[in-house]
Design a protein around this motif. Structure first.
Motif, PDB file in Angstrom:
ATOM      1  N   ILE A  86     -38.826   2.223  -6.743  1.00  0.00           N
ATOM      2  CA  ILE A  86     -40.290   2.149  -6.734  1.00  0.00           C
ATOM      3  C   ILE A  86     -40.825   1.735  -8.102  1.00  0.00           C
ATOM      4  CG2 ILE A  86     -40.561   3.903  -4.922  1.00  0.00           C
ATOM      5  CD1 ILE A  86     -41.316   5.903  -7.184  1.00  0.00           C
ATOM      6  N   SER A  87     -42.074   1.276  -8.100  1.00  0.00           N
ATOM      7  CA  SER A  87     -42.833   1.111  -9.334  1.00  0.00           C
ATOM      8  C   SER A  87     -44.126   1.893  -9.169  1.00  0.00           C
ATOM      9  CB  SER A  87     -43.109  -0.365  -9.618  1.00  0.00           C
ATOM     10  OG  SER A  87     -41.888  -1.017  -9.949  1.00  0.00           O
ATOM     11  N   LEU A  88     -44.665   2.377 -10.292  1.00  0.00           N
ATOM     12  CA  LEU A  88     -45.853   3.230 -10.235  1.00  0.00           C
ATOM     13  C   LEU A  88     -46.943   2.597 -11.075  1.00  0.00           C
ATOM     14  CD1 LEU A  88     -43.106   5.306 -10.804  1.00  0.00           C
ATOM     15  CD2 LEU A  88     -44.792   6.782  -9.718  1.00  0.00           C
ATOM     16  N   GLN A  89     -48.007   2.150 -10.380  1.00  0.00           N
ATOM     17  CA  GLN A  89     -49.063   1.407 -11.055  1.00  0.00           C
ATOM     18  C   GLN A  89     -50.273   2.294 -11.323  1.00  0.00           C
ATOM     19  OE1 GLN A  89     -50.433  -2.066  -8.936  1.00  0.00           O
ATOM     20  NE2 GLN A  89     -51.906  -2.605 -10.544  1.00  0.00           N
ATOM     21  N   ASP A  90     -50.803   2.132 -12.526  1.00  0.00           N
ATOM     22  CA  ASP A  90     -52.027   2.799 -12.960  1.00  0.00           C
ATOM     23  C   ASP A  90     -53.179   2.461 -12.020  1.00  0.00           C
ATOM     24  OD1 ASP A  90     -54.415   3.251 -14.499  1.00  0.00           O
ATOM     25  OD2 ASP A  90     -54.121   1.302 -15.458  1.00  0.00           O
ATOM     26  N   THR A  91     -53.968   3.469 -11.617  1.00  0.00           N
ATOM     27  CA  THR A  91     -55.106   3.205 -10.723  1.00  0.00           C
ATOM     28  C   THR A  91     -56.437   3.095 -11.473  1.00  0.00           C
ATOM     29  OG1 THR A  91     -55.479   5.560 -10.336  1.00  0.00           O
ATOM     30  CG2 THR A  91     -54.074   4.424  -8.751  1.00  0.00           C
ATOM     31  N   THR A  92     -56.427   3.266 -12.807  1.00  0.00           N
ATOM     32  CA  THR A  92     -57.707   3.217 -13.515  1.00  0.00           C
ATOM     33  C   THR A  92     -58.164   1.781 -13.712  1.00  0.00           C
ATOM     34  OG1 THR A  92     -56.622   3.284 -15.668  1.00  0.00           O
ATOM     35  CG2 THR A  92     -57.384   5.369 -14.776  1.00  0.00           C
ATOM     36  N   ASP A  93     -57.211   0.855 -13.727  1.00  0.00           N
ATOM     37  CA  ASP A  93     -57.550  -0.524 -14.068  1.00  0.00           C
ATOM     38  C   ASP A  93     -56.553  -1.432 -13.349  1.00  0.00           C
ATOM     39  OD1 ASP A  93     -58.091  -2.935 -15.221  1.00  0.00           O
ATOM     40  OD2 ASP A  93     -57.436  -2.380 -17.238  1.00  0.00           O
ATOM     41  N   ALA A  94     -56.850  -1.687 -12.064  1.00  0.00           N
ATOM     42  CA  ALA A  94     -55.903  -2.426 -11.233  1.00  0.00           C
ATOM     43  C   ALA A  94     -55.654  -3.832 -11.768  1.00  0.00           C
ATOM     44  CB  ALA A  94     -56.420  -2.496  -9.797  1.00  0.00           C
ATOM     45  N   LEU A  95     -56.682  -4.408 -12.405  1.00  0.00           N
ATOM     46  CA  LEU A  95     -56.568  -5.799 -12.857  1.00  0.00           C
ATOM     47  C   LEU A  95     -55.494  -5.977 -13.918  1.00  0.00           C
ATOM     48  CD1 LEU A  95     -60.265  -7.047 -13.068  1.00  0.00           C
ATOM     49  CD2 LEU A  95     -58.494  -7.622 -11.371  1.00  0.00           C
ATOM     50  N   SER A  96     -55.329  -4.964 -14.798  1.00  0.00           N
ATOM     51  CA  SER A  96     -54.366  -5.167 -15.891  1.00  0.00           C
ATOM     52  C   SER A  96     -52.924  -4.920 -15.448  1.00  0.00           C
ATOM     53  CB  SER A  96     -54.732  -4.303 -17.097  1.00  0.00           C
ATOM     54  OG  SER A  96     -54.552  -2.957 -16.778  1.00  0.00           O
ATOM     55  N   LYS A  97     -52.722  -4.465 -14.199  1.00  0.00           N
ATOM     56  CA  LYS A  97     -51.375  -4.299 -13.636  1.00  0.00           C
ATOM     57  C   LYS A  97     -50.426  -3.580 -14.593  1.00  0.00           C
ATOM     58  CE  LYS A  97     -51.502  -8.037 -10.248  1.00  0.00           C
ATOM     59  NZ  LYS A  97     -51.982  -7.074  -9.230  1.00  0.00           N
ATOM     60  N   GLY A  99     -53.255  11.620  -4.467  1.00  0.00           N
ATOM     61  CA  GLY A  99     -53.832  11.301  -5.767  1.00  0.00           C
ATOM     62  C   GLY A  99     -55.123  12.076  -6.004  1.00  0.00           C
ATOM     63  N   LEU A 100     -55.266  12.691  -7.175  1.00  0.00           N
ATOM     64  CA  LEU A 100     -56.441  13.526  -7.434  1.00  0.00           C
ATOM     65  C   LEU A 100     -57.725  12.705  -7.446  1.00  0.00           C
ATOM     66  CD1 LEU A 100     -55.353  16.169 -10.129  1.00  0.00           C
ATOM     67  CD2 LEU A 100     -55.551  16.442  -7.667  1.00  0.00           C
ATOM     68  N   ASN A 101     -57.644  11.397  -7.718  1.00  0.00           N
ATOM     69  CA  ASN A 101     -58.873  10.576  -7.696  1.00  0.00           C
ATOM     70  C   ASN A 101     -59.102   9.923  -6.336  1.00  0.00           C
ATOM     71  OD1 ASN A 101     -57.071   8.459  -7.573  1.00  0.00           O
ATOM     72  ND2 ASN A 101     -57.925   7.325  -9.315  1.00  0.00           N
ATOM     73  N   GLY A 102     -58.336  10.351  -5.330  1.00  0.00           N
ATOM     74  CA  GLY A 102     -58.514   9.818  -3.986  1.00  0.00           C
ATOM     75  C   GLY A 102     -57.685   8.570  -3.720  1.00  0.00           C
ATOM     76  N   GLN A 103     -56.939   8.119  -4.721  1.00  0.00           N
ATOM     77  CA  GLN A 103     -56.081   6.943  -4.528  1.00  0.00           C
ATOM     78  C   GLN A 103     -54.631   7.340  -4.761  1.00  0.00           C
ATOM     79  OE1 GLN A 103     -57.312   3.317  -6.760  1.00  0.00           O
ATOM     80  NE2 GLN A 103     -59.018   4.567  -7.404  1.00  0.00           N
ATOM     81  N   GLY A 104     -53.730   6.804  -3.940  1.00  0.00           N
ATOM     82  CA  GLY A 104     -52.311   6.918  -4.215  1.00  0.00           C
ATOM     83  C   GLY A 104     -51.801   8.348  -4.283  1.00  0.00           C
ATOM     84  N   THR A 105     -50.965   8.583  -5.304  1.00  0.00           N
ATOM     85  CA  THR A 105     -50.171   9.810  -5.383  1.00  0.00           C
ATOM     86  C   THR A 105     -50.308  10.410  -6.773  1.00  0.00           C
ATOM     87  OG1 THR A 105     -48.588   8.817  -3.848  1.00  0.00           O
ATOM     88  CG2 THR A 105     -47.784  10.668  -5.143  1.00  0.00           C
ATOM     89  N   SER A 106     -50.444  11.729  -6.839  1.00  0.00           N
ATOM     90  CA  SER A 106     -50.310  12.411  -8.123  1.00  0.00           C
ATOM     91  C   SER A 106     -48.967  13.121  -8.144  1.00  0.00           C
ATOM     92  CB  SER A 106     -51.462  13.403  -8.348  1.00  0.00           C
ATOM     93  OG  SER A 106     -52.646  12.685  -8.650  1.00  0.00           O
TER      94      SER A 106
END
Ligand SMILES: *[C@@H]1O[C@H](CO)[C@@H](O)[C@H](O)[C@H]1NC(C)=O
Ligand SMILES: *[C@@H]1O[C@H](CO)[C@@H](O)[C@H](O)[C@H]1NC(C)=O
Ligand SMILES: *[C@@H]1O[C@H](CO)[C@@H](O)[C@H](O)[C@H]1NC(C)=O
Ligand SMILES: *[C@@H]1O[C@H](CO)[C@@H](O)[C@H](O)[C@H]1NC(C)=O
Length: 502
Positions: free
Chosen positions: A354-365, A447-454
């Motif tokens: 797997i890879s784990l991508q930051d959800t705060t700034d999807a554009l910067s990948k 995920g605590l912000n409602g996206q993905g996984t924490s």
């Protein structure tokens, strides 16, 4: 009054089948040894108790909420916690005393041996979600005590002092322990200092063999009597006290003038065994005892706070309970039907990459990536070179420290795993130690912000895999480390998990 207690006991079993009518403290009272402290986050310990079990403090706004039983004598209403703590984190800040003595437990203050890491030197409070269980199929939460956490009441009322008789039991997780001093529940000094031999009488559970020990490698149930963990009359060893690690474990210590006992057994089935019953240890200061009557949980009498363990319920009594009374309490605990429930609520496929991508700034990948032995978030894409893509790719393994959770093996450094060290994330080769395994084990939730996984640390369940300033940490929400900053916490601990970049 054995006949009265027999009747109560029989009524309980016959009356309701799955739930006994008499709680542990009703049984102790019928035996003439009433509870003077009764602590549990999972259930009421008296058949008539409807009051609060524990207090939550919510980290998003520092508001507080009490969790009560579903019914008199019943299991905790976990929905209160699940609703109140949704999309944030909560701590257990008070464990209420269900007896009439008001002997509530709150965060332990600094003591002679150690300060805690919180403001004013207090020990940390337990995160509310570290120890989920079910009782007869109904969800509840125990008290998961990480190192540097603990509870205390230095002004307790009605607890035995000097050589006075008392009993106590605690239901613990027999698989959550370490060798540090001291995961205790029971009677301790009123000033958080080591005031000398015989000034404590508490249940100890763990694998510390610095003072005394039982048979094998531990963990053992022992008694912390101050300046010693004792398994019997010899200060060093009682081979009649076995290594014991039932997932749900009933532990008992009791004492009266020149007599004391250690008992224990599987809290989910069967009966108690007696591992010691005899004279006080062969050392100065333990006969007569000099008990002081404070109450501790998860720490030593002088606030030695290096140990870990999980507490579900426990009581202290006035008077020395008979074995018969304790056997009935054990039957009540078994009838409560403690069982495990899963620690990870988002499934990951063991063996997948797997890879784990930051959800705060999807554009910067930006992805969680190894950078030498450190772990960063770095911009990676399909046009990045293979080594960078591999640094951002992780193989999901069964948790090295707990099978319900996961470990993340580096794709670029095989045999190396993400672990926390001083709460900073590192990529290190597995050294095979219990500490490494536990530091490299992480459990999943929405995920605590409602996206993905924490992804939270197994051994510090209020610490989540977080990026902060492009570096990664096991961070808590508004805790005492600089990277515990509450601003952006939910976003910086939420990750989109995808198939590996490489
Ligand atoms: C349990 O708590 C929830 C949430 O506060 C509440 O709606 C429900 O009525 C409670 N159940 C009982 C039996 O009290
Ligand atoms: C891969 O790309 C990174 C980032 O551009 C660079 O620092 C690194 O030297 C490259 N590695 C190789 C082997 O080309
Ligand atoms: C952010 O990281 C940089 C580079 O590692 C460091 O110099 C800086 O002090 C860090 N800032 C904070 C607020 O941690
Ligand atoms: C984090 O990395 C991004 C690029 O990946 C960069 O734009 C940003 O300035 C970095 N932040 C800090 C605090 O270094």
């Amino acid at each position: 009054m054995p006949s009265q207690s027999n009747i109560l006991f029989a009524l309980g079993i016959i009356a309701t089948g799955s739930r006994v009518a008499a709680g542990p403290c009703d049984i102790y009272a019928a035996g003439g040894t009433a509870c003077v402290a009764a602590h549990s986050t999972t259930r009421a310990l008296y058949s008539a108790y409807t009051g609060p079990l524990y207090q939550l403090t919510r980290k998003s706004d520092n508001t507080k909420k009490d969790v009560k039983p579903l019914a008199a004598g019943g299991v905790a209403n976990a929905t209160i916690q699940d609703d109140f703590c949704k999309s944030t984190t909560c701590l257990i800040t008070t464990i209420y005393d269900q007896s009439s003595k008001g002997n509530h437990l709150t965060q332990a203050p600094a003591g002679g041996a150690a300060k805690g890491p919180e403001a004013g030197g207090y020990d940390s409070a337990a995160p509310a979600t570290g120890a989920p269980v079910t009782l007869d199929g109904v969800k509840a939460y125990g008290v998961f005590i990480a190192p540097k956490s603990g509870y205390r009441n230095n002004n307790a009322k009605g607890i035995a002092v000097k050589d006075g008789p008392e009993g106590m039991y605690a239901v613990l997780d027999g698989t959550h322990y370490n060798g540090a001093c001291c995961f205790d529940y029971g009677n301790a000094e009123t000033n958080s200092q080591d005031t000398g031999n015989g000034h404590m009488e508490a249940i100890y559970f763990g694998s510390c063999s610095f003072w005394g020990s039982g048979a094998g490698k531990g963990p053992w149930i022992m008694a912390d009597l101050e300046n010693g963990l004792f398994s019997g009359v010899n200060t060093k060893q009682n081979t009649g006290n076995p290594t014991i690690s039932s997932r749900f474990l009933t532990t008992i210590v009791k004492g009266k003038p020149n007599v004391w006992a250690i008992r224990g057994g599987n809290a989910a089935s069967g009966t108690l065994s007696t591992f010691y019953d005899g004279k006080r240890p062969n050392a100065n200061g333990y006969n007569p005892m000099s008990k002081e009557g404070a109450i501790i949980l998860g720490i030593g009498g002088d606030n030695s706070n290096g140990a870990q363990g999980t507490f579900y319920e426990g009581v202290m009594t006035s008077g020395y309970p008979s074995d018969d009374t304790e056997n009935k309490v054990q039957a009540d605990i078994v009838a409560a039907k403690y069982a495990t429930t899963k620690l990870s609520t988002i499934a990951l496929t063991v063996g997948s990459s797997i890879s784990l991508q930051d959800t705060t700034d999807a554009l910067s990948k930006r992805y969680i990536s190894s950078a030498g032995s450190t772990v960063k978030v770095q911009a990676v894409s399909s046009s990045s070179n293979t080594s960078l893509q591999q640094e951002a790719s992780w193989i999901v393994r069964t948790g090295l420290g707990h099978g319900d959770c996961f470990s993340f093996e580096s794709k670029s450094e095989r045999g190396s795993y993400i672990r926390h060290y001083n709460f900073e994330l590192q990529v290190q080769p597995n050294d095979g130690s219990k500490q490494f395994a536990e530091d490299a084990t992480f459990c999943t939730e929405a995920g605590l912000n409602g996206q993905g996984t924490s992804i939270r640390s197994w051994n510090y369940p209020d610490r989540y895999l977080r990026h902060y300033n492009n570096t990664t940490y096991a961070a808590s929400n508004g805790g005492y480390m600089h990277f515990d900053d509450a601003a952006m916490f939910n976003n910086e601990v939420s990750w989109e998990i995808s198939a590996a970049l490489a």
